[in-house]
Each structure stands twice: as C-alpha cells, then as structure tokens.
Motif scaffolding. Structure first.
Motif, PDB file in Angstrom:
ATOM      1  N   PRO A 199      31.005  -5.140 -26.762  1.00 61.31           N
ATOM      2  CA  PRO A 199      31.552  -6.187 -27.341  1.00 61.31           C
ATOM      3  C   PRO A 199      33.134  -6.164 -27.421  1.00 61.31           C
ATOM      4  CG  PRO A 199      30.622  -5.070 -29.195  1.00 61.31           C
ATOM      5  CD  PRO A 199      30.308  -4.517 -27.844  1.00 61.31           C
ATOM      6  N   ASN A 245      37.405 -18.730 -33.663  1.00 57.96           N
ATOM      7  CA  ASN A 245      36.699 -17.733 -34.289  1.00 57.96           C
ATOM      8  C   ASN A 245      36.029 -16.714 -33.399  1.00 57.96           C
ATOM      9  OD1 ASN A 245      36.907 -19.160 -36.696  1.00 57.96           O
ATOM     10  ND2 ASN A 245      35.155 -20.685 -36.584  1.00 57.96           N
ATOM     11  N   VAL A 246      35.987 -16.970 -32.315  1.00 57.12           N
ATOM     12  CA  VAL A 246      35.252 -16.051 -31.308  1.00 57.12           C
ATOM     13  C   VAL A 246      36.231 -15.139 -30.596  1.00 57.12           C
ATOM     14  CG1 VAL A 246      33.425 -15.858 -29.213  1.00 57.12           C
ATOM     15  CG2 VAL A 246      33.277 -17.674 -31.029  1.00 57.12           C
ATOM     16  N   ARG A 281      37.513 -10.559 -27.072  1.00 61.22           N
ATOM     17  CA  ARG A 281      36.418 -10.970 -28.031  1.00 61.22           C
ATOM     18  C   ARG A 281      36.688 -10.457 -29.416  1.00 61.22           C
ATOM     19  NH1 ARG A 281      31.309 -12.443 -26.610  1.00 61.22           N
ATOM     20  NH2 ARG A 281      31.841 -11.643 -24.479  1.00 61.22           N
ATOM     21  N   LYS A 282      36.489 -11.097 -30.434  1.00 59.35           N
ATOM     22  CA  LYS A 282      36.327 -10.608 -31.706  1.00 59.35           C
ATOM     23  C   LYS A 282      34.887 -10.039 -31.878  1.00 59.35           C
ATOM     24  CE  LYS A 282      39.500 -13.950 -33.824  1.00 59.35           C
ATOM     25  NZ  LYS A 282      39.769 -15.078 -34.700  1.00 59.35           N
ATOM     26  N   THR A 284      33.165  -8.599 -34.470  1.00 60.49           N
ATOM     27  CA  THR A 284      32.533  -8.550 -35.625  1.00 60.49           C
ATOM     28  C   THR A 284      31.192  -9.019 -35.524  1.00 60.49           C
ATOM     29  OG1 THR A 284      34.816  -8.637 -36.694  1.00 60.49           O
ATOM     30  CG2 THR A 284      32.744  -8.854 -38.262  1.00 60.49           C
ATOM     31  N   PHE A 285      31.254 -10.132 -35.051  1.00 59.63           N
ATOM     32  CA  PHE A 285      29.617 -10.703 -34.935  1.00 59.63           C
ATOM     33  C   PHE A 285      28.700  -9.827 -34.413  1.00 59.63           C
ATOM     34  CE2 PHE A 285      26.412 -13.367 -33.093  1.00 59.63           C
ATOM     35  CZ  PHE A 285      25.811 -13.734 -33.912  1.00 59.63           C
ATOM     36  N   LEU A 286      28.986  -9.458 -32.917  1.00 63.23           N
ATOM     37  CA  LEU A 286      27.827  -8.664 -32.603  1.00 63.23           C
ATOM     38  C   LEU A 286      27.809  -7.464 -33.277  1.00 63.23           C
ATOM     39  CD1 LEU A 286      28.791  -9.184 -28.633  1.00 63.23           C
ATOM     40  CD2 LEU A 286      26.846 -10.267 -30.207  1.00 63.23           C
ATOM     41  N   ASN A 288      27.951  -6.731 -36.180  1.00 59.30           N
ATOM     42  CA  ASN A 288      27.275  -7.020 -37.578  1.00 59.30           C
ATOM     43  C   ASN A 288      25.661  -7.488 -37.262  1.00 59.30           C
ATOM     44  OD1 ASN A 288      29.147  -6.116 -39.353  1.00 59.30           O
ATOM     45  ND2 ASN A 288      29.897  -8.193 -39.572  1.00 59.30           N
ATOM     46  N   GLN A 289      25.541  -8.165 -36.366  1.00 60.19           N
ATOM     47  CA  GLN A 289      24.237  -8.647 -36.126  1.00 60.19           C
ATOM     48  C   GLN A 289      23.418  -7.927 -35.052  1.00 60.19           C
ATOM     49  OE1 GLN A 289      23.271 -11.318 -37.846  1.00 60.19           O
ATOM     50  NE2 GLN A 289      25.043 -11.181 -38.830  1.00 60.19           N
ATOM     51  N   SER A 332      18.550 -11.606 -27.309  1.00 60.35           N
ATOM     52  CA  SER A 332      19.416 -12.666 -27.940  1.00 60.35           C
ATOM     53  C   SER A 332      20.905 -12.073 -27.296  1.00 60.35           C
ATOM     54  CB  SER A 332      19.594 -12.348 -29.438  1.00 60.35           C
ATOM     55  OG  SER A 332      20.063 -11.088 -29.591  1.00 60.35           O
TER      56      SER A 332
END
Length: 353
Positions: A199, A245-246, A281-282, A284-286, A288-289, A332
């Motif tokens: 990511p 945000n993404v 890409r930021k 953080t989302f991938l 953390n999730q 996912s």
C-alpha cells in the motif's frame, strides 16, 4: 441686505403702496439681485454646455464594437473560420493549453481509470479578430457564438469519458486578437497504475492532448507559458486547493494547490502534450484494516503450539480459523485490484502469512 437695514418688521412698507412710494434703496438692491441671478444662470448654462461638449467628445472616440452582437455583425464580416490563424504567413499556430484541476473524484484501480473535474483552458492569437478597444475592453462569446470562429480541434488521446453537458464554455477575445477558451468538464482518463509497492504505491496520472487534423507544420502545442518544441516547459496542471481521503497529492495542495510542468512528445509529425498529476496512496487504511489484523491472527495461529495435544478440537480451531480470516482479508484486497500477473507487496505478504 435690505432687511438688515430695517430692524423692525413694522418698518417694511406695505405691498399695496405704489412703486413710486417705495424707497430708492429697495430698487437699487433689487436691481443688484437681478444682475446676480442673471450671472448665476449664465454660469449654469455654460457648465451644461461644457458637459454636453465633453459627452460628445467621449461619444465621438468610441470607434469599436460596444457589445458581442455588434462585434459579430461588424468584425466577422468576411471571416473564414475554416482557416487557422497565421495560415497566410505559413507559420504554425501556437496553442497554449492548461488544465485547471479542481478535484480528483475517484481512482478505479481495477480498471485503471481516474476521474477528474476542472477547466480545460486554451490560448492562441488570431489577428483577424483584433478590434478597437475604445468602447469595450474584451468580447466574450458563449454558446453557439463560439462556433462562428476558428478554434483548435484538440482531443484527449487517453480519454474514456468526457462530460460537458450543462457546464459553461466561453471564449474571451482581447483587443489585440488574443483568445482564451475555457471549458468546464468532468474527465475520465485511462491511467496505468504501478501497484508493486501496495500500500505504499505512487502513481502519475496523464492527460494526453493532440490535434485531430493539424500536424506540427500547422499547429504547435505547448503548456501555458512554455516554449515551442521544448520537452518540458510551462505549466500544464494548475490545481486549486483540495483534499482527498484516499490519495495524497503534492505537498501543500490543501492550502495553496500545486502546479506541474507540461511534457511534450513529438511522435511522427504530431505534437502530444502530456499533462501529469502525481499522487500516492495514503496507506493508513490498509495498514489498520489488513496488515495489523493479519499479523494478529498469525500470532493466534501459533498459540496452538502451547495447547495440550490431547485437546484436538481446540488445536484444530486455532489452525483453521486464522486461515479462513486471512483468506477473507485477501479477497477484500483483491476485490479492488486489477486481475493480472503483476506482483504486489500486500497480496503477496498475505499469501505468505
């Protein structure tokens, strides 16, 4: 003055008295007031005459068009919109191009399509449209009026979809014949994504512009303020302050926007102007999730080595459940990624784990 000499109102003579009975001072002062009124009236008339003469001078110096309709009725007589500017001089028409980016709407990673909103702006010079600026400083064409003059026939080489319906479009003509064409639009362009470091991946979206019918002998493309024939010059993208945000756009975009240089590639006898938008890409989302849960469930799977071997159901559950969870995380991730053979850091690590 007359009243100041008579301190009491009773001293005033009745109006019924005959004129010969009025004091001589009254007639002298009345004559003086009459002369004063005549002088004031003459002054006012002179001022009115001067104003009228000034207005007539201003009107007489208005030699150019006063409105767009008057410009089209007078300045477009004999104008041939099928002939490009500088055609008679056998010189190439120079067209400056810039995209005023207002928003990065969406990046479809699976299809490799990026959606953008903004204003496509073009500048060129047509001496045939020069006019006298004594009445109007500029002429603005809108709607069907734009079709009355020559305009560059540019297209976007990597275009997927363009939406201009309901968006404004105008051409502003300056007295020296300089033109500025502005079209608001929503674009969807094909963009190659390099996902090998997902990511922590970085990309560069491109908008490639070229002319339908004019080669480099007739038309040269440059970014705004660029140099004809130079590989990298001018300002191709001028972005307004925005946020996402993404995706991470160039530094400072949230407060002051950003600018990128235009890139010109000559293929055969044709100019291809590349307007580029760098973005990353930021993660953080991938992280953390996906990444952190995967590591935690990997640790859970290793707990079975400390479970009593006689308790087979517990050992089996600790072995199978993390595998199912890891498979769900992989699905996912792959749901939004293109199908291909490109190796990607995040999916590959999920498979190893």
């Amino acid at each position: 003055a007359f009243l100041s000499e008579h301190r009491c109102a009773s001293e005033l003579l009745p109006l019924r008295r005959r004129p010969r009975d009025l004091p001589m001072a009254f007639w002298m002062k009345s004559a003086w007031m009459t002369r004063l009124a005549i002088a004031l009236g003459a002054t006012m008339l002179a001022a009115v005459d001067a104003t009228a003469s000034t207005c007539s001078v201003v009107q007489s110096t208005c030699l150019g068009p006063r409105s767009t309709s008057e410009f089209m009725a007078t300045n477009l007589v004999g104008y041939d919109k099928t002939q490009r500017p500088t055609c008679a001089d056998r010189r190439a028409t120079v067209v400056e191009v810039q995209l005023r980016l207002t928003q990065v709407n969406e990046v479809d990673q699976k299809l490799g399509i990026i959606s953008l909103s903004g204003y496509l702006r073009m500048w060129w010079h047509d001496s045939r449209l020069a006019f006298n600026a004594s009445c109007a400083k500029e002429i603005v064409l809108t709607g069907t009026q734009i079709q009355a003059i020559w305009a560059p026939d540019l297209y976007i080489d990597n275009l997927v979809k363009k939406t201009t319906d309901g968006f404004p479009e105008s051409i502003t003509i300056s007295p020296d014949g300089s033109l500025n064409h502005v079209t608001q639009m929503k674009l969807e362009v094909k963009s190659t994504l390099d996902l090998r470091k997902l990511p922590y991946d970085k990309h560069e979206a491109k908008i490639v512009l070229a002319s339908y019918s004019q080669d480099i002998e007739n038309l040269r493309l440059i970014a705004r303020g660029g140099t004809v024939g130079a590989a990298n010059s001018g300002v191709g993208i001028s972005a307004a302050p925005m946020g996402n945000n993404v995706w991470q756009l160039p530094e400072g975009v949230e407060t002051k926007g950003f600018e990128t240089e235009g890139r010109l590639i000559v293929t055969g006898d044709w100019d291809y102007l590349h307007l580029t938008i760098p973005y990353a890409r930021k993660p953080t989302f991938l992280v953390n999730q996906v990444i952190i849960p995967a590591i935690l469930f990997l640790l859970v799977a290793y707990i079975q080595f400390w479970v009593d071997p006689a308790v087979a159901p517990a050992r089996a559950a600790l072995a199978i459940i993390p595998v199912l969870i890891m498979r769900t995380l992989s699905n996912s991730v792959y749901r939004s990624l293109p199908e291909g053979s490109q190796q990607m850091w995040l999916p590959d690590n999920l498979c190893v784990l």
